[in-house]
Structures are given as structure tokens and as C-alpha cells.
Enzyme design. Structure first.
Site, PDB file in Angstrom:
ATOM      1  N   HIS A 185      -3.782  -6.621  -0.130  1.00 24.21           N
ATOM      2  CA  HIS A 185      -3.272  -6.555   1.238  1.00 24.21           C
ATOM      3  C   HIS A 185      -1.855  -7.084   1.271  1.00 24.21           C
ATOM      4  O   HIS A 185      -1.533  -8.026   0.539  1.00 24.21           O
ATOM      5  CB  HIS A 185      -4.163  -7.382   2.188  1.00 24.21           C
ATOM      6  CG  HIS A 185      -3.955  -7.024   3.608  1.00 24.21           C
ATOM      7  ND1 HIS A 185      -2.976  -7.606   4.373  1.00 24.21           N
ATOM      8  CD2 HIS A 185      -4.578  -6.107   4.388  1.00 24.21           C
ATOM      9  CE1 HIS A 185      -3.020  -7.068   5.584  1.00 24.21           C
ATOM     10  NE2 HIS A 185      -3.978  -6.155   5.623  1.00 24.21           N
ATOM     11  N   ASP A 244     -11.745  -3.014   4.379  1.00 21.01           N
ATOM     12  CA  ASP A 244     -12.314  -1.706   4.052  1.00 21.01           C
ATOM     13  C   ASP A 244     -13.323  -1.746   2.913  1.00 21.01           C
ATOM     14  O   ASP A 244     -14.058  -0.785   2.712  1.00 21.01           O
ATOM     15  CB  ASP A 244     -11.186  -0.733   3.662  1.00 21.01           C
ATOM     16  CG  ASP A 244     -10.274  -0.456   4.833  1.00 21.01           C
ATOM     17  OD1 ASP A 244     -10.792  -0.296   5.938  1.00 21.01           O
ATOM     18  OD2 ASP A 244      -9.053  -0.416   4.634  1.00 21.01           O
TER      19      ASP A 244
HETATM   20  N1  ACO Z   1      -5.600  -2.317  -7.378  1.00 24.82           N
HETATM   21  C1  ACO Z   1      -4.799  -2.636  -8.442  1.00 24.82           C
HETATM   22  N2  ACO Z   1      -3.563  -3.205  -8.337  1.00 24.82           N
HETATM   23  C2  ACO Z   1      -3.128  -3.432  -7.078  1.00 24.82           C
HETATM   24  C3  ACO Z   1      -3.885  -3.132  -5.943  1.00 24.82           C
HETATM   25  C4  ACO Z   1      -5.181  -2.560  -6.117  1.00 24.82           C
HETATM   26  N3  ACO Z   1      -5.966  -2.240  -5.054  1.00 24.82           N
HETATM   27  N4  ACO Z   1      -3.190  -3.467  -4.817  1.00 24.82           N
HETATM   28  C5  ACO Z   1      -2.030  -3.963  -5.252  1.00 24.82           C
HETATM   29  N5  ACO Z   1      -1.970  -3.954  -6.610  1.00 24.82           N
HETATM   30  C6  ACO Z   1      -0.895  -4.463  -7.448  1.00 24.82           C
HETATM   31  C7  ACO Z   1       0.264  -3.491  -7.537  1.00 24.82           C
HETATM   32  O1  ACO Z   1       0.118  -2.589  -8.599  1.00 24.82           O
HETATM   33  C8  ACO Z   1       1.432  -4.426  -7.716  1.00 24.82           C
HETATM   34  O2  ACO Z   1       1.431  -4.857  -9.051  1.00 24.82           O
HETATM   35  P1  ACO Z   1       2.820  -5.241  -9.821  1.00 24.82           P
HETATM   36  O3  ACO Z   1       3.490  -6.279  -8.969  1.00 24.82           O
HETATM   37  O4  ACO Z   1       2.368  -5.749 -11.150  1.00 24.82           O
HETATM   38  O5  ACO Z   1       3.606  -3.961  -9.898  1.00 24.82           O
HETATM   39  C9  ACO Z   1       1.073  -5.636  -6.856  1.00 24.82           C
HETATM   40  O6  ACO Z   1      -0.377  -5.639  -6.817  1.00 24.82           O
HETATM   41  C10 ACO Z   1       1.599  -5.575  -5.445  1.00 24.82           C
HETATM   42  O7  ACO Z   1       1.230  -4.335  -4.867  1.00 24.82           O
HETATM   43  P2  ACO Z   1       2.088  -3.605  -3.794  1.00 24.82           P
HETATM   44  O8  ACO Z   1       1.710  -2.157  -3.744  1.00 24.82           O
HETATM   45  O9  ACO Z   1       3.537  -3.921  -3.956  1.00 24.82           O
HETATM   46  O10 ACO Z   1       1.576  -4.339  -2.476  1.00 24.82           O
HETATM   47  P3  ACO Z   1       1.785  -3.844  -1.009  1.00 24.82           P
HETATM   48  O11 ACO Z   1       1.754  -5.045  -0.173  1.00 24.82           O
HETATM   49  O12 ACO Z   1       2.959  -2.944  -0.902  1.00 24.82           O
HETATM   50  O13 ACO Z   1       0.493  -2.914  -0.746  1.00 24.82           O
HETATM   51  C11 ACO Z   1      -1.740  -2.292  -0.300  1.00 24.82           C
HETATM   52  C12 ACO Z   1      -0.665  -3.368  -0.138  1.00 24.82           C
HETATM   53  C13 ACO Z   1      -1.182  -0.918   0.126  1.00 24.82           C
HETATM   54  C14 ACO Z   1      -2.886  -2.611   0.637  1.00 24.82           C
HETATM   55  C15 ACO Z   1      -2.225  -2.257  -1.777  1.00 24.82           C
HETATM   56  O14 ACO Z   1      -2.828  -3.488  -2.094  1.00 24.82           O
HETATM   57  C16 ACO Z   1      -3.195  -1.117  -2.058  1.00 24.82           C
HETATM   58  O15 ACO Z   1      -2.754  -0.006  -2.373  1.00 24.82           O
HETATM   59  N6  ACO Z   1      -4.528  -1.360  -1.957  1.00 24.82           N
HETATM   60  C17 ACO Z   1      -5.516  -0.307  -2.133  1.00 24.82           C
HETATM   61  C18 ACO Z   1      -5.639   0.504  -0.853  1.00 24.82           C
HETATM   62  C19 ACO Z   1      -6.308  -0.273   0.261  1.00 24.82           C
HETATM   63  O16 ACO Z   1      -7.328  -0.900   0.071  1.00 24.82           O
HETATM   64  N7  ACO Z   1      -5.739  -0.188   1.465  1.00 24.82           N
HETATM   65  C20 ACO Z   1      -6.263  -0.842   2.657  1.00 24.82           C
HETATM   66  C21 ACO Z   1      -5.370  -1.937   3.115  1.00 24.82           C
HETATM   67  S1  ACO Z   1      -6.057  -2.847   4.423  1.00 24.82           S
HETATM   68  C22 ACO Z   1      -5.934  -1.892   5.749  1.00 24.82           C
HETATM   69  O17 ACO Z   1      -5.093  -1.085   5.939  1.00 24.82           O
HETATM   70  C23 ACO Z   1      -6.958  -2.050   6.717  1.00 24.82           C
END
Ligand code: ACO
Length: 433
Positions: free
Chosen positions: A305, A362
């Protein structure tokens, strides 16, 4: 006394004021930055940008805190109903009994959808995703309910009530139509949540039996989704609204944003992921390794998140609800076992620990929805119905802000410098270059 920070650019020092929120969060006010210095800030994804001042929802991602209008989510999930939370978010205060009664009457009065809208529903291709239908139909509401040209406050109140009430009628209608079944109309004797369940599941051959515990589970599900400060869809609603676009269109844009798998669409993605794990006998270890692999675009759906760097407080409640709902139906769901195993495995993994990746709302919500009979492709619609009061509250707050300006970020241009125009006959083939 105003606090300032100093910004040094070359020989010049600039003083920028600091603003402080009621929970002590501080922001550097850069309103005059470009005017004074010629510089802009660069913040893709706006992770460090406060786009507004807001009194609606407080989140602390490090401590796992979520409060609507100051009231902790845990208390609201336990004590309140979705209808009451909707009122709280939109109006800023908890309603008195008289106010809640009046609100219920209004929601009932506005629950029908214009009969002509059925033509629209009937003409979507059968395989259309319900989120696409919902976004289109919310936008279409504006054509069916044009501007009333009356007192502005009354206009807003009616539009807000229409949206809150009709969204569940439209959602249930799209489900019924996608199945080729007869549409069920709202009933005046049922509560907000019971009415929705009845419109979804009642059929002429099998009357739907309303179960108090299922109604309660749905109410809590919606309470947990009702607002989340400046998330992608709420920020979209504010952005569209900043152009003074009508509320229906703003909400329609919010629905479209929510549809994405990185946002509300994650609840569908989680179930599809867990389902694939069960069907193909994939191990938790394999899935976690895949999510960590930087050459693989796969991410663990329902994990991570932007704000929460600890356990999402909504996920904690949702996880408990999974157990309670399954116990109520005296059944089990293999997807819940897989989800728990996956969570346990991921939370012990160095990558997930060091990246602060925990289950978000979720991760467990789909299991609750499955248990109460909601089909997977309706999951994000369920999220949208829950998030509607938050979107409305965010929009209303922005409209009431005397300093509201049209949202218009800047950019750092990296394209070609001034370039000569070449007449078409003199151009070289780009692909042969
Ligand atoms: N699985 C594996 N790695 C992850 C995940 C995940 N679910 N989420 C984040 N990371 C990693 C990224 O690869 C990144 O790694 P790095 O720094 O080594 O490159 C780091 O964690 C940061 O991730 P970002 O994408 O920069 O984080 P951001 O804050 O932009 O994105 C998000 C947040 C979109 C929720 C992300 O965690 C994600 O894609 N999660 C999966 C989708 C999801 O569950 N979405 C629902 C969100 S809650 C909601 O909307 C109700």
C-alpha cells in the site's frame, strides 16, 4: 507563529512556510515556489505532495490508523451501519435518530432508476465488465436528471441522495441483466444493505431470505471501504471536480479509476490469483518468489500500500470477518486457507519485510464477498458502492474550499527542442532509418 524552512538555490535563500495538520503532520507550502524561484517540484505519483487540506479522513500508515471524521475504523465497523457512516462522511457529523430517519426516507424515495435507463443496460454486450457499465450509467444519470436550477444546496443534496441510493439499484440491475434475469425493484421496507442483497438475489422461483448476519457483514464491508483520503479514485473525483464538472461525471471518473487492478480491481485479482493457486496446486513459496522477481511483472495481489507500511487496519477486520461469515454458513473456503498460508509465508520473507508489504483491504475482502454469494466480476462494483460516500465527501469539501483552483500539474519537458517542419514529400521513411 509560522514555521519556515529554508531553500537554498545557488546564492539565494528562500523561506517557505510550513503548514501543520491537526495530527501534527507537516507540509512545506510551495504555493509561491515557481513564482519566487522559477523552479517546480518533481513528484511522479504524488507520493510527497499534499493536494488539499481535508477534515474527512485521517490515516497514519506507520501506525496502521484509519479514522473517519476522527472516529476509529474499528469502532465504526463494530458500532455503526453503512448508512450512518455515509451520513457521517458526507455531512461531517453523526446523525441524530431524527436525521437518520429522514435520510432513510430520502434514500428510499430516490431508489428507483428511470425506466428508460433499462434500454442502456440491455444494450451493453453480455460480457461487459460491470465496472464499465457502472461508470457509463453513473455518467448517464446526468442526462436523466439534469440540472434543477434551484437552490444550490438543495441541488447538491438531491444529487448526493440520488447517487447514494441509485448506485445500488443500478449495480444490482446490471447483475440481473447480465444473467438475463428479471430486474428486482427496491423495497421500502428494507434497509440499505438488505435492499441491495434482495435486488441481487431475489428471483420469482426462489425468494431471497434476508439474513441479519449477512446484512451486517455487507454493512461492515462497505463501512471499511467508505473513504481512504486522497487515494487514486478520490483524487480523480477532486481533479475532475476542479474543472467544475458535474458530480455524476466526477463519480463516473472515480469508478473508472477504481476499476484498475492496482486500486479497487485488486479484490477481483486476489480471488483470481488464489483460485489459480488452488487449481494448479501452486505453492506459497513459488508465488512469493515470482512476486519478488524483478524480471516478472507479477505482484502479489492484495499486498502492499502506498500509505500503510504496517498491517492495513481494514484487512485485520476483514480477515476476522472471513472466519465469522464462513462459520455462520458452516462452510469452509479453500481460498481462505491459501490466503492465510500465503500471508504467513510472505510476512516471514525478507523482501516483504524490508519493503513493508502487508495484506491490504483487498486481500481478504473477496472471500467475504464469495461467501455471501457475490460473483467475482462484481467485486469491484461492491467496492465502488462502499467508496461512494467518500468520493462525495471529498468532492463536497473541495467545492466548499474558497481557494479551489483547477487541478493542473506541471511537467519537466524532455521532448525535442524547436524542430523544423518538413513538408510531407521531403520526409524520409522513419521505419527504414
Ligand atoms: N508484490 C511484490 N512487490 C511489491 C508489491 C506486491 N504486491 N507491492 C509493492 N511491491 C514492491 C515494488 O516492486 C517496489 O519494490 P522496489 O522498491 O524494490 O522496486 C516497492 O515494493 C514499492 O512499490 P511501489 O509500486 O513503488 O509502491 P506504490 O506505493 O507505488 O504502489 C501499490 C502501491 C500499487 C498498492 C502496490 O503495492 C501494488 O501494486 N500492490 C498490488 C496491487 C494491490 O493490492 N492494490 C490494492 C491497493 S489497496 C486499494 O486500492 C484498496
Amino acid at each position: 507563529m509560522t514555521e519556515y524552512v529554508k531553500l537554498v538555490i545557488g546564492e539565494e535563500t528562500y523561506k517557505l512556510p510550513v503548514i501543520e495538520g491537526s495530527e501534527g503532520e507537516k507540509a512545506i507550502d510551495i504555493l509561491k515556489l515557481r513564482q519566487k524561484t522559477g523552479y517546480i517540484t518533481f513528484d511522479p505519483g504524488y507520493a510527497n505532495t499534499g493536494s488539499c487540506k481535508s477534515a474527512i479522513t485521517f490515516m497514519n500508515g506507520e501506525r496502521g490508523i484509519l479514522r473517519y471524521r476522527g472516529i476509529p475504523i474499528e469502532v465504526l465497523a463494530e458500532e455503526s451501519s453503512f448508512r450512518e457512516v455515509a451520513y457521517l462522511l458526507v455531512n461531517g457529523v453523526l446523525p441524530t435518530q431524527k436525521e437518520i430517519n429522514r435520510f432513510s426516507v430520502l434514500l428510499n424515495d430516490h431508489s428507483l432508476v428511470h425506466e428508460d435507463m433499462r434500454t442502456f443496460f440491455e444494450n451493453f454486450p453480455r460480457m461487459s465488465h460491470p465496472m464499465g457499465i457502472l461508470s457509463s450509467m453513473v455518467n448517464a444519470l446526468r442526462s436523466f436528471y439534469p440540472y434543477l436550477h434551484q437552490d444550490a444546496e438543495e441541488e447538491i443534496n438531491i444529487t448526493v441522495t440520488r447517487l447514494l441510493s441509485k448506485i445500488r439499484t443500478m449495480a444490482a440491475m446490471s447483475y440481473k441483466m447480465s444473467r438475463g434475469h428479471k430486474v428486482v425493484y427496491p423495497r421500502p421496507d428494507l434497509s440499505y444493505c438488505a435492499n441491495f442483497l434482495n435486488m441481487m438475489f431475489d428471483t420469482p422461483v426462489r425468494p431471497y431470505e434476508i439474513d441479519k448476519e449477512v446484512v451486517r457483514a455487507l454493512s461492515v464491508f462497505w463501512v471499511l471501504h467508505a473513504d481512504h483520503e486522497q487515494n487514486a479514485s478520490a483524487a480523480t473525483v477532486r481533479n475532475v471536480g476542479s474543472a467544475r464538472t458535474n458530480l455524476y461525471a466526477c463519480i463516473s471518473a472515480g469508478v473508472s479509476t477504481l476499476w484498475g487492478p492496482l486500486h479497487g480491481g485488486a479484490n477481483q485479482a486476489v480471488i483470481e490469483m488464489l483460485d489459480a493457486v488452488v487449481k494448479n496446486d501452486i505453492s506459497a513459496k513459488h508465488l512469493v518468489e515470482k512476486a519478488k522477481d524483478k524480471n516478472d511483472p507479477f505482484r502479489l495481489a492484495g499486498f502492499g500500500h502506498r500509505i500503510y507500511k504496517t498491517y492495513d487496519p481494514r484487512a485485520r477486520i476483514m480477515k476476522q470477518m472471513c472466519d465469522a461469515v464462513l462459520e455462520k454458513f458452516q462452510t469452509s473456503d479453500p481460498l481462505l486457507d491459501v490466503a492465510k498460508e500465503l500471508e504467513e509465508f510472505a510476512l516471514q520473507d525478507d523482501y516483504f519485510v524490508s519493503h513493508h508489504l502487508y495484506p491490504n483491504v483487498d486481500f481478504y475482502s473477496g472471500i467475504v464477498l464469495r461467501a455471501i454469494g457475490i460473483p467475482t466480476n462484481m467485486f469491484t462494483v461492491m467496492f465502488a458502492i462502499g467508496r461512494l460516500p467518500g468520493w462525495i465527501a471529498q468532492w463536497k469539501e473541495s467545492m466548499e474550499d474558497p481557494n479551489l483552483r483547477i487541478s493542473r500539474p506541471r511537467q519537466v519537458y524532455i521532448g525535442p527542442k524547436e524542430t523544423e517542419y518538413i513538408p510531407v514529400g521531403e520526409r524520409e521513411m522513419n521505419i527504414d532509418k
